[in-house]
Design a protein around this motif. Sequence first.
Motif, short mmCIF file in Angstrom:
data_model
loop_
_atom_site.label_atom_id
_atom_site.label_comp_id
_atom_site.label_asym_id
_atom_site.label_seq_id
_atom_site.Cartn_x
_atom_site.Cartn_y
_atom_site.Cartn_z
N ALA A 232 -0.63 -13.80 1.97
CA ALA A 232 -1.37 -13.18 3.08
C ALA A 232 -0.43 -12.41 4.00
O ALA A 232 -0.78 -11.35 4.53
CB ALA A 232 -2.13 -14.25 3.85
N THR A 233 0.77 -12.93 4.19
CA THR A 233 1.76 -12.26 5.03
C THR A 233 2.24 -10.97 4.36
O THR A 233 2.40 -9.93 5.02
CB THR A 233 2.95 -13.19 5.31
N GLN A 234 2.48 -11.02 3.06
CA GLN A 234 2.85 -9.80 2.33
C GLN A 234 1.76 -8.75 2.43
O GLN A 234 2.05 -7.57 2.66
CB GLN A 234 3.11 -10.14 0.85
N LYS A 235 0.53 -9.17 2.27
CA LYS A 235 -0.59 -8.23 2.35
C LYS A 235 -0.68 -7.62 3.74
O LYS A 235 -0.93 -6.42 3.90
CB LYS A 235 -1.90 -8.96 2.02
N TYR A 236 -0.44 -8.43 4.77
CA TYR A 236 -0.49 -7.95 6.15
C TYR A 236 0.52 -6.83 6.38
O TYR A 236 0.19 -5.78 6.92
CB TYR A 236 -0.23 -9.11 7.11
N PHE A 237 1.77 -7.04 5.97
CA PHE A 237 2.82 -6.05 6.21
C PHE A 237 2.69 -4.83 5.28
O PHE A 237 3.36 -3.82 5.50
CB PHE A 237 4.20 -6.68 6.05
N SER A 238 1.85 -4.91 4.27
CA SER A 238 1.67 -3.77 3.37
C SER A 238 0.65 -2.76 3.88
O SER A 238 0.53 -1.67 3.34
CB SER A 238 1.24 -4.27 1.98
N ASP A 239 -0.09 -3.13 4.94
CA ASP A 239 -1.15 -2.25 5.47
C ASP A 239 -0.87 -1.93 6.93
O ASP A 239 -1.24 -2.68 7.82
CB ASP A 239 -2.50 -2.94 5.31
N LYS B 196 11.38 -6.23 2.09
CA LYS B 196 12.26 -5.50 3.01
C LYS B 196 11.70 -4.14 3.34
O LYS B 196 11.63 -3.73 4.52
CB LYS B 196 13.66 -5.37 2.40
N GLN B 197 11.25 -3.40 2.34
CA GLN B 197 10.72 -2.06 2.57
C GLN B 197 9.39 -2.12 3.31
O GLN B 197 9.12 -1.28 4.18
CB GLN B 197 10.54 -1.33 1.24
N LEU B 198 8.57 -3.11 2.99
CA LEU B 198 7.31 -3.28 3.72
C LEU B 198 7.59 -3.47 5.21
O LEU B 198 6.89 -2.90 6.06
CB LEU B 198 6.54 -4.49 3.19
N LEU B 199 8.60 -4.24 5.50
CA LEU B 199 8.93 -4.53 6.90
C LEU B 199 9.51 -3.29 7.59
O LEU B 199 9.15 -2.99 8.74
CB LEU B 199 9.94 -5.68 6.94
N ILE B 200 10.36 -2.56 6.90
CA ILE B 200 10.94 -1.34 7.47
C ILE B 200 9.84 -0.34 7.80
O ILE B 200 9.85 0.31 8.85
CB ILE B 200 11.97 -0.73 6.50
N ASP B 201 8.85 -0.24 6.90
CA ASP B 201 7.76 0.72 7.10
C ASP B 201 6.84 0.34 8.25
O ASP B 201 6.21 1.21 8.87
CB ASP B 201 6.93 0.84 5.81
N SER B 202 6.73 -0.96 8.54
CA SER B 202 5.76 -1.41 9.53
C SER B 202 6.37 -1.80 10.87
O SER B 202 5.63 -2.01 11.84
CB SER B 202 4.98 -2.61 8.98
N ILE B 203 7.69 -1.88 10.95
CA ILE B 203 8.33 -2.43 12.15
C ILE B 203 8.02 -1.62 13.41
O ILE B 203 7.91 -2.18 14.51
CB ILE B 203 9.86 -2.54 11.94
N LYS B 204 7.82 -0.33 13.26
CA LYS B 204 7.59 0.54 14.42
C LYS B 204 6.28 0.20 15.11
O LYS B 204 6.16 0.30 16.34
CB LYS B 204 7.59 2.00 13.98
N HIS B 205 5.28 -0.22 14.33
CA HIS B 205 3.95 -0.48 14.89
C HIS B 205 3.60 -1.96 14.91
O HIS B 205 2.47 -2.32 15.26
CB HIS B 205 2.90 0.27 14.06
#
Length: 351
Positions: free
Chosen positions: A131-138, A170-179
């Motif tokens: 669920a956490t992976q899914k959250y950071f992917s969107d 790691k990439q999911l987090l980099i892509d979402s960290i701004k928001h």
Amino acid sequence: IDKQHFIDFEQNQQPWYSPFLQQAWLAIVFWQEPQLSKEPQLNNSEHTVWFLKLPLDEQAKLNLLSRDDFLRSLLAVLGNTQQPTAEKLSVLENALKNNPYGFQPKEEQLANFHAIVYSQFSLPASHYYKATQKYFSDNTNLDQWHPLGLQGIADFAARLNESYNNKTNKQLLIDSIKHCPLPVLQTLANSLENHHCPEALTLAIYSRLKQALDPSIDLSTKKAEQVTLCTAAIRATAQTQSNTLQMQLLSHILESDAGRDIEVLATIAGRCWTLMIDSQFLSAFLEALARTNSLAEQDIKQQAAFNSIVSDLMFIPGLRKPILEKFRSQERSQALTQAIGAFFQQNFKKA
């Protein structure tokens, strides 16, 4: 920690590398080796965990009297040495619950400990992980964070190299960290501080921090958010793989208004003390710490915080001499001079 480091520490040949409150805090995992395999196996019925806090002497080395007292107390409880190994471990685990050298970690620490151990033993993560992976992917749905589990975020931070939908965590987090909402970032940072932070992720966190600390922002309405973001950024990048970026990030914080906040400065001292060996950074930190102080009556708490933080830093191996050198520096500010004077005055009163 390295096995040899632990052996040297136990034999009083080496100080503890990260003392906290003049104690060494550690967890030890025990398991039974399977008879037909040399690979360690771990599940809820076969492992035992000790959480220990061992007193240190003035050089941050193991207090041998306390060590011997701890061992004697365990042997007294164990009694019959002919017990099967599994039963011995169970008895010892129960003995630690009432032992002055044992402690019970907070829920957040337990979640991160669980995530680290299960990752190291190549065991499945908790059911909150996917669920956490899914959250950071969107990135369009980041406000829907309330169903996330603390254990899932801890698992996510411990498995940055694993993949979800053709992207690493790691990439999911980099892509979402701004928001990423601040409560999520804060919880995530408390987990990331236990792991090596990739340079690209450090850069993404630093970029968000710089935007939040823009001098044009009205500090009166954003101070609490800025302080929270600063502490989160410090913790998340505490073990960054880029010392250069880490130094830039911390210097940026110290130069900002948020860098005068005691919580921010305490977080730097508690997580990034290895950088204090850098003379320029140590000076900047002490000056920032002193800027929260005057010797007015209303600032007694701030002076107490200065005293506490400096005392803890001086207890860390290798930092006492550089700090004392800065205390004697002719280039220190008047604010730092006053704070140092009050620090020594308080210490002399105790003596």
